[in-house]
Structures are given as structure tokens and as C-alpha cells.
Motif scaffolding. Sequence first.
Motif, PDB file in Angstrom:
ATOM      1  N   ALA A  49       0.829  -1.206   0.000  1.00 53.65           N
ATOM      2  CA  ALA A  49       0.000   0.000   0.000  1.00 53.65           C
ATOM      3  C   ALA A  49       0.870   1.266   0.000  1.00 53.65           C
ATOM      4  O   ALA A  49       0.561   2.249  -0.687  1.00 53.65           O
ATOM      5  N   LEU A  50       1.972   1.264   0.749  1.00 50.07           N
ATOM      6  CA  LEU A  50       2.878   2.412   0.760  1.00 50.07           C
ATOM      7  C   LEU A  50       3.482   2.645  -0.621  1.00 50.07           C
ATOM      8  O   LEU A  50       3.602   3.789  -1.075  1.00 50.07           O
ATOM      9  N   ILE A  51       3.843   1.553  -1.290  1.00 47.87           N
ATOM     10  CA  ILE A  51       4.453   1.671  -2.623  1.00 47.87           C
ATOM     11  C   ILE A  51       3.428   2.172  -3.638  1.00 47.87           C
ATOM     12  O   ILE A  51       3.701   3.108  -4.394  1.00 47.87           O
ATOM     13  N   GLU A  52       2.251   1.572  -3.658  1.00 43.86           N
ATOM     14  CA  GLU A  52       1.255   1.928  -4.663  1.00 43.86           C
ATOM     15  C   GLU A  52       0.791   3.374  -4.513  1.00 43.86           C
ATOM     16  O   GLU A  52       0.466   4.030  -5.503  1.00 43.86           O
ATOM     17  N   ASN A  53       0.784   3.889  -3.279  1.00 46.82           N
ATOM     18  CA  ASN A  53       0.361   5.267  -3.053  1.00 46.82           C
ATOM     19  C   ASN A  53       1.541   6.229  -2.935  1.00 46.82           C
ATOM     20  O   ASN A  53       1.346   7.411  -2.680  1.00 46.82           O
ATOM     21  N   GLN A  54       2.778   5.693  -3.132  1.00 43.46           N
ATOM     22  CA  GLN A  54       4.000   6.509  -3.068  1.00 43.46           C
ATOM     23  C   GLN A  54       4.025   7.377  -1.803  1.00 43.46           C
ATOM     24  O   GLN A  54       4.211   8.589  -1.844  1.00 43.46           O
ATOM     25  N   GLN A  93      -7.789  -1.087   0.662  1.00 43.73           N
ATOM     26  CA  GLN A  93      -6.685  -1.559  -0.166  1.00 43.73           C
ATOM     27  C   GLN A  93      -5.783  -2.507   0.621  1.00 43.73           C
ATOM     28  O   GLN A  93      -5.405  -3.582   0.134  1.00 43.73           O
ATOM     29  N   ILE A  94      -5.446  -2.127   1.856  1.00 44.32           N
ATOM     30  CA  ILE A  94      -4.586  -2.972   2.691  1.00 44.32           C
ATOM     31  C   ILE A  94      -5.287  -4.279   3.034  1.00 44.32           C
ATOM     32  O   ILE A  94      -4.695  -5.359   2.970  1.00 44.32           O
ATOM     33  N   LEU A  95      -6.571  -4.196   3.396  1.00 47.47           N
ATOM     34  CA  LEU A  95      -7.321  -5.398   3.770  1.00 47.47           C
ATOM     35  C   LEU A  95      -7.423  -6.366   2.595  1.00 47.47           C
ATOM     36  O   LEU A  95      -7.257  -7.585   2.757  1.00 47.47           O
ATOM     37  N   THR A  96      -7.673  -5.833   1.386  1.00 47.16           N
ATOM     38  CA  THR A  96      -7.754  -6.684   0.191  1.00 47.16           C
ATOM     39  C   THR A  96      -6.440  -7.406  -0.056  1.00 47.16           C
ATOM     40  O   THR A  96      -6.412  -8.599  -0.361  1.00 47.16           O
ATOM     41  N   LYS A  97      -5.332  -6.674   0.086  1.00 41.18           N
ATOM     42  CA  LYS A  97      -4.023  -7.287  -0.126  1.00 41.18           C
ATOM     43  C   LYS A  97      -3.742  -8.338   0.946  1.00 41.18           C
ATOM     44  O   LYS A  97      -3.170  -9.395   0.656  1.00 41.18           O
ATOM     45  N   GLN A  98      -4.144  -8.034   2.183  1.00 43.07           N
ATOM     46  CA  GLN A  98      -3.913  -9.005   3.251  1.00 43.07           C
ATOM     47  C   GLN A  98      -4.666 -10.300   2.976  1.00 43.07           C
ATOM     48  O   GLN A  98      -4.120 -11.396   3.138  1.00 43.07           O
ATOM     49  N   ILE A  99      -5.928 -10.184   2.561  1.00 44.18           N
ATOM     50  CA  ILE A  99      -6.722 -11.381   2.250  1.00 44.18           C
ATOM     51  C   ILE A  99      -6.072 -12.158   1.104  1.00 44.18           C
ATOM     52  O   ILE A  99      -6.011 -13.391   1.120  1.00 44.18           O
ATOM     53  N   HIS A 100      -5.573 -11.413   0.100  1.00 48.60           N
ATOM     54  CA  HIS A 100      -4.907 -12.058  -1.039  1.00 48.60           C
ATOM     55  C   HIS A 100      -3.697 -12.861  -0.572  1.00 48.60           C
ATOM     56  O   HIS A 100      -3.515 -14.024  -0.969  1.00 48.60           O
ATOM     57  N   TYR A 101      -2.862 -12.251   0.291  1.00 47.34           N
ATOM     58  CA  TYR A 101      -1.676 -12.964   0.779  1.00 47.34           C
ATOM     59  C   TYR A 101      -2.072 -14.148   1.663  1.00 47.34           C
ATOM     60  O   TYR A 101      -1.413 -15.196   1.634  1.00 47.34           O
ATOM     61  N   GLN A 102      -3.144 -13.991   2.449  1.00 48.03           N
ATOM     62  CA  GLN A 102      -3.608 -15.102   3.279  1.00 48.03           C
ATOM     63  C   GLN A 102      -4.049 -16.281   2.411  1.00 48.03           C
ATOM     64  O   GLN A 102      -3.801 -17.446   2.727  1.00 48.03           O
ATOM     65  N   GLU A 103      -4.708 -15.972   1.282  1.00 50.11           N
ATOM     66  CA  GLU A 103      -5.132 -17.031   0.370  1.00 50.11           C
ATOM     67  C   GLU A 103      -3.918 -17.742  -0.228  1.00 50.11           C
ATOM     68  O   GLU A 103      -3.910 -18.964  -0.395  1.00 50.11           O
ATOM     69  N   ALA A 108      -9.624 -12.678  -8.779  1.00 43.51           N
ATOM     70  CA  ALA A 108      -9.083 -11.398  -9.212  1.00 43.51           C
ATOM     71  C   ALA A 108      -9.551 -10.328  -8.243  1.00 43.51           C
ATOM     72  O   ALA A 108     -10.413 -10.553  -7.401  1.00 43.51           O
ATOM     73  N   ALA A 109      -8.959  -9.137  -8.345  1.00 45.31           N
ATOM     74  CA  ALA A 109      -9.305  -8.049  -7.420  1.00 45.31           C
ATOM     75  C   ALA A 109     -10.786  -7.738  -7.484  1.00 45.31           C
ATOM     76  O   ALA A 109     -11.374  -7.633  -8.551  1.00 45.31           O
ATOM     77  N   GLY A 110     -11.402  -7.617  -6.314  1.00 46.34           N
ATOM     78  CA  GLY A 110     -12.804  -7.229  -6.241  1.00 46.34           C
ATOM     79  C   GLY A 110     -13.780  -8.366  -6.315  1.00 46.34           C
ATOM     80  O   GLY A 110     -14.975  -8.180  -6.174  1.00 46.34           O
TER      81      GLY A 110
END
Length: 468
Positions: A35-40, A201-211, A416-418
Motif C-alpha cells: 500500500a505504501l508503494i502503490e500510493n508513493q 486496499q490494505i485489507l484486500t491485499k492481506q486477504i490475497h496474501y492469506q489465500e 481477481a481483485a474485487g
Amino acid sequence: MDSLYKSILNLQQPPQLLAVSPATLLSLVRAVIDALIENQISATLWLKLPPGEIWQAEIQRYYNQVQLPRTTYIIVPQDRSNLDAEKYKFPSIPIQLKFNNQLRREYFLMVTSPSFCSLIFAYRLGPKQRQNKAKENTLGKSTAPLTSVTIRKRPPLVALYSFEGHIVQPILNNLKLAGGDEVHTTVEVVPAIPESSFLNQILTKQIHYQEQIRSRTKFRRNQALNKAVRTKKQSSFSVRDDFLSELCQELRTPLAHMKMALSLLNSPQLKPAQKQRYLQVLSTECDRQNSLINGLLDLIQLDRAVQTPLESVRLSEIVPGVVSTYQPLATEKGIMLAYTVPEDLPPVSCVNAWLKQIVINLLHNSIKFTPTNGQVWVRSRLQNDFVQLEFRDTGIGIAPSEIPKIFDRFYRIRPAAGEDVSGAGLGLTIVQQLLLRCGGSISVKSRLGEGSTFNVLLPVDTAERSGT
């Protein structure tokens, strides 16, 4: 500062901590760095991470991809004054502290910036703490803000994950005080809570990594189990333990997400849009938990139904009713749903309730993974001594590498996202087990982006067909 954990307990409202695995802790770190990278976002980092290059690589990734990173402070023991230009490849300033037994077992990543703050904290329980926690759980008199923790061969990690300024600010002040002259940044008043879109955004990424973690763990477990089966037949107790272990892992993930959403809902600075988002997270995760429990009950019922006598069932009495039930959902999604089941098809040998559940599970999946303006067909025809029941859709399809795994317990296609990830991963397992019990089978053909076709073969009821 001799312990970050003690600093957290000294807060006016100490947050609740959860038992996690190192892999889950790494997924939290990765989600925040992404999230830090994507939002610079140019942020100050404060960290004490577990040993290993995989942890350092995440900080290095941040420095490589953010144009103007700020300062990174690393907590190190006093006896290692020659801090590593070699070990750490990113610019950093050491804060040397005297490590006691407690601080040595603590790890954290704190991020501060004018627009965003977060704290990921974890520590390993010591032997005495684990004994006390087990004793408290046994007596039912636990007072510490922790979930139930039992003694394991490897000490568990207990973690905190927070975006709230009233939690991060006191910890930041303590670290700056402990760092003394080494800390060159000015004292910041961290924001109360970030925007809901950023947290989403962070929660979505966390769920993705958990999967991803769950899929890799499942794959390694299957590899180990297959190897063991080839050398020695597994005992029924061992298989049952594996299943219970998988189930506990699956139940823990939605609980962790619900606890985080509930924690964020307590913030007094919460905006209506943020509140709605966290309520939606709670609703989604409750649905997932309910789906897991219902799937488990179905499996238990199935296990008890080994001696259930088969019946003579006609598809024309099952399929139309199920399709009509799902027609409103398909219409709402803009999906064309149709079926063709000839009236003159011979009956199949199955159980009425089993056949209905097979049709429900497969039709539900077809609609779930088919986007707007897609199509779903259910067709049936006679094929030698079997009746073929085909479910075809124009959905997202399944990757070739995933097709062999889709009938495994708790396996879910990586979305996929969403896309919806709330399923229990038990629907296809139940379908396969029901078909095995009535002498049927199931196969699948699929292409990514083009859709999937599930073919079910059900044995014709020969007694009915011969008129005996």
C-alpha cells in the motif's frame, strides 16, 4: 524502554492480541508495504524484524520503489554496535537498546507519516508465559487481552495490528525517547485513522496474501500426505487430526478480519463511509463463517449417510426447481440462465436430497464466477448407461494448475481483485463425495477468461428401466 509489549499494556485501553503464524505476520507486513508503494507514501519506518532475508527484502522493496522514502530506524542490541551495512541493504539508523528476555522475543514494524500510521507488533510467548496462559485457559480465569493459546512444540506468536493514532502515538513517543540523540525526526502527531479506501486496499491485499499462504500450505500438506500414503497407510486418527487442523485454520481467518473491523469501528473519529465499509467486512466474513459451518455440517451428515439406500430419481423433477430458485440471482447479475432436461430421460440411481445438493452447488458456482452479460447453461442427455448432466458457463475460467486441486477440502480459486472470496471451499468436495456414493463421477474442462464446463455422470437406475 525494556519492552514494547509492556508499553502496549500500559495504554488506557489495551488492544486485543491474536495468535498468528510467522507466515501470517509476513502477510501483514507485505500488505502494508504494498500500500505504501502503490500510493508513493514517504514514511518513517521503525522496525525490529525476525532474522532472515525475507523480512529485510520487504523493506528493501519499499526503498527501491518509493521515490522519496524518509528514515528507517532499526532496533538493535547494544553489544552489536557495528550495525551491518552488509546485512541491511537499505539506508537505516540503529537505535541501540539493552535487550532483556522480553524485548528479544518482540518484533514490530511501525509506519508514521502525515497521512497514515500503522503498527504491526508480535512477540513469542516464553515458557513461563505459555504455562500461565494454559493454566488460565484451563481455569477459565484468563485476564490478559489475548485469545486462547495452548502449549505447542514451537512457541506461538501473539500479534497486534492497528491503524489507530491513539495506539501508535504513545509507542512512537517511547521509541523516540529510547532512541535519544540517534532519532533525528521531529515529533509527529500521527493521524487518527486513514481513509476507508486506503484501509480497504490494505485489507484486500492481506486477504490475497492469506489465500496464497493457505494454498501453499495446502499444497505442501498434500505432498507430505501423498508421500506418507505411499509408504504407510495413515491411521484414521491422523486423518481426522489433519482435517480438524485445516478447519481451525479456515475458521481463524474470518475471525481475525472481524476482530480487526470491530476494533476499527470503535474509533471516535470514524466517518460514515468508513463505518459502512467495516460493517460490510463484518457481514462478508460472517457469511463466510456461516458457509464454513454449513459445509462442515454437510460433510458430517454425509459421513453418517454411508448406508443410505439409493433411490430412483428423475432429473426433470430436480433441475427445473433449482434453476427457478437461482433465476432472480442470475437476472440481478445480468446473466442469461437456461436449462434443457428432456422429460423422457431415464431415472438415475441416487438420493433425491443428494442430487438436489449436487445441482445447487454446481449451479451456484457457475453463476458466482460468471460476470455480467455472461451465460450459464444446464443440459442433460443419455450417454450409454449414464445420464450426463452438464453445467457450462462463460465465466472467469480456471487455471490449468488449479484444476487438479478444486475438489480438495477448503480449496478456493484465487480471485481477481474485487471478486467474492467468501466461499468455504467445500462445495465441490461435497459434490464429488456424493457422486462417489451413488456410483457417479465428475470432470471439468476450463480455460481462463472463457469459462468452465462441469460434466456429471449419474448411473441409470437399471431396476426402474427394466421394470423390475
